[in-house]
Design an enzyme around this catalytic site. Structure first.
Site, PDB file in Angstrom:
ATOM      1  CD  GLU A 131      -2.652   1.353   2.635  1.00 52.36           C
ATOM      2  OE1 GLU A 131      -2.751   2.412   3.424  1.00 52.36           O
ATOM      3  OE2 GLU A 131      -2.898   0.154   3.222  1.00 52.36           O
ATOM      4  CD  GLU A 136      -3.775   7.603   5.403  1.00 51.23           C
ATOM      5  OE1 GLU A 136      -4.492   7.104   5.983  1.00 51.23           O
ATOM      6  OE2 GLU A 136      -2.699   7.371   5.351  1.00 51.23           O
TER       7      GLU A 136
END
Length: 354
Positions: A131, A136
């Site tokens: 990932e 974020e």
């Protein structure tokens, strides 16, 4: 000596061309994405990620008058206690293999107490396929945070030319291996106030490299790119996050990646009491993420939206396995990792001595 001049001396003849694969923008943006259509059973956030028809009907996914894509949290419904608030999560139908590049141009990022937005990529059979967290943050964090998530064995060794701040280095830990963005206006209200900016990520055998530019600093190669043109990385400069393959063989820990865009609320990160209360203890009477934010009218989610000009994906112009030097260069795929990397590492060492 100027960084770009030093590189031109050290890396003569190295090119950095990538060919366009997909342009996601305007009215056709959503055509090749899948909507999640379920509650957040992944990060335990207090949202329902709507299916495509419902998201369009409720205008949580739309294209605005400027031609930009909006993906947002419901900021108009009265949510009763023990119910979840509506939001959106979408995933590309295509997967992108090693030798890929993603360029994301945005005007606004979601923020606010309880808000947890992310633009990231996901390999098959997570976590085995890896990932990559490109954008974020949670709550009122002022700056973006990058991360990789892998199975055990991938360690982040920071090269000298990375401009971000490395913290945790074991990519198999729950938080992943983290790099904090140090440039201003990478997140929260500062991002929108600066008219947004551009994030880019290079997914290559030599490593994974992520850049951020506030709007006024976006390189000419990106400003001048079109939905059909190739792109050159030679004016990009050093990346914010550099995950080199010397301590994390990329082909071992990462498979073909799909891109995900989502917004959740509270959950396993934004809703953790220590993280939530650090920034948002005064957001409501209880000090609890769900109680003080998700429940009620939703007026506190007016800033909980993405506004996206475009997402473009590219592939290396070199046939066969790419060997993209971290600053966007390439080789013919025949060189060893050392042969590919030594000029850049030498550049970094020289910079540290200046």
């Amino acid at each position: 000596m100027h960084f770009s001049l030093l590189l031109s001396l050290l890396l003569p003849g190295i090119t950095s061309s990538y060919n366009i694969v997909d342009d996601f923008s305007g009215l056709d943006f959503f055509d090749r994405w899948d909507f999640y259509g379920n509650y957040d059973n992944l990060t335990l956030g207090d949202v329902v990620w709507l299916d495509e028809p419902t998201a369009f009907e409720q205008e949580l996914a739309l294209v605005n008058a400027a031609g930009n894509v909006i993906i947002k949290v419901d900021n108009f419904s009265n949510v009763p206690f023990n119910q979840k608030r509506n939001s959106v999560r979408i995933t590309t139908q295509s997967s992108y293999d090693l030798g890929s590049l993603w360029v994301i141009d945005l005007v606004h990022l979601p923020f606010g107490c309880s808000v947890w937005p992310s633009i990231w990529t996901l390999g098959p059979d997570w976590p085995n396929g890896g990932e990559i967290d490109i954008i974020e943050g949670i709550n009122l964090m002022p700056s973006n945070q990058y991360a990789l998530h892998t199975t055990p064995g991938c360690i982040h060794t920071t090269p000298p030319t990375q401009t971000g701040n490395s913290t945790l280095v074991d990519c198999s830990q729950p938080s992943g291996c983290l790099v904090g963005e140090l440039a201003p206006n990478s997140f929260q209200s500062g991002f929108a106030a600066a008219d947004g900016g551009v994030y880019a990520a290079q997914f290559d055998y030599t490593g994974i490299f992520i850049w951020f530019w506030t709007r006024s600093n976006v390189p000419p190669s990106i400003v001048g790119s079109t939905p059909t043109s190739s792109i050159d990385l030679s004016d990009w400069g050093p990346p914010s996050a550099s995950y080199v393959n010397t301590s994390c063989p990329i082909e071992q820990f990462f498979g073909p990646q799909k891109m995900v865009i989502d917004i959740t609320l509270c959950g396993e990160w934004a809703g953790i009491p220590a993280d939530y209360q650090q920034a948002c203890a005064g957001a409501g009477p209880t000090g609890i993420c769900y109680n003080d934010n998700v429940v009620g009218s939703g007026a506190n989610y007016n800033d909980a939206y993405f506004e996206i000009k475009s997402v473009r994906t590219y592939t290396t112009a070199v046939p066969g396995p790419s060997a993209g030097v971290a600053l966007g260069g390439k080789s013919n795929g025949s060189g060893s990792a050392f042969e590919i990397w030594w000029p850049w590492l030498l550049a970094g060492m020289m910079l540290t001595m200046m």
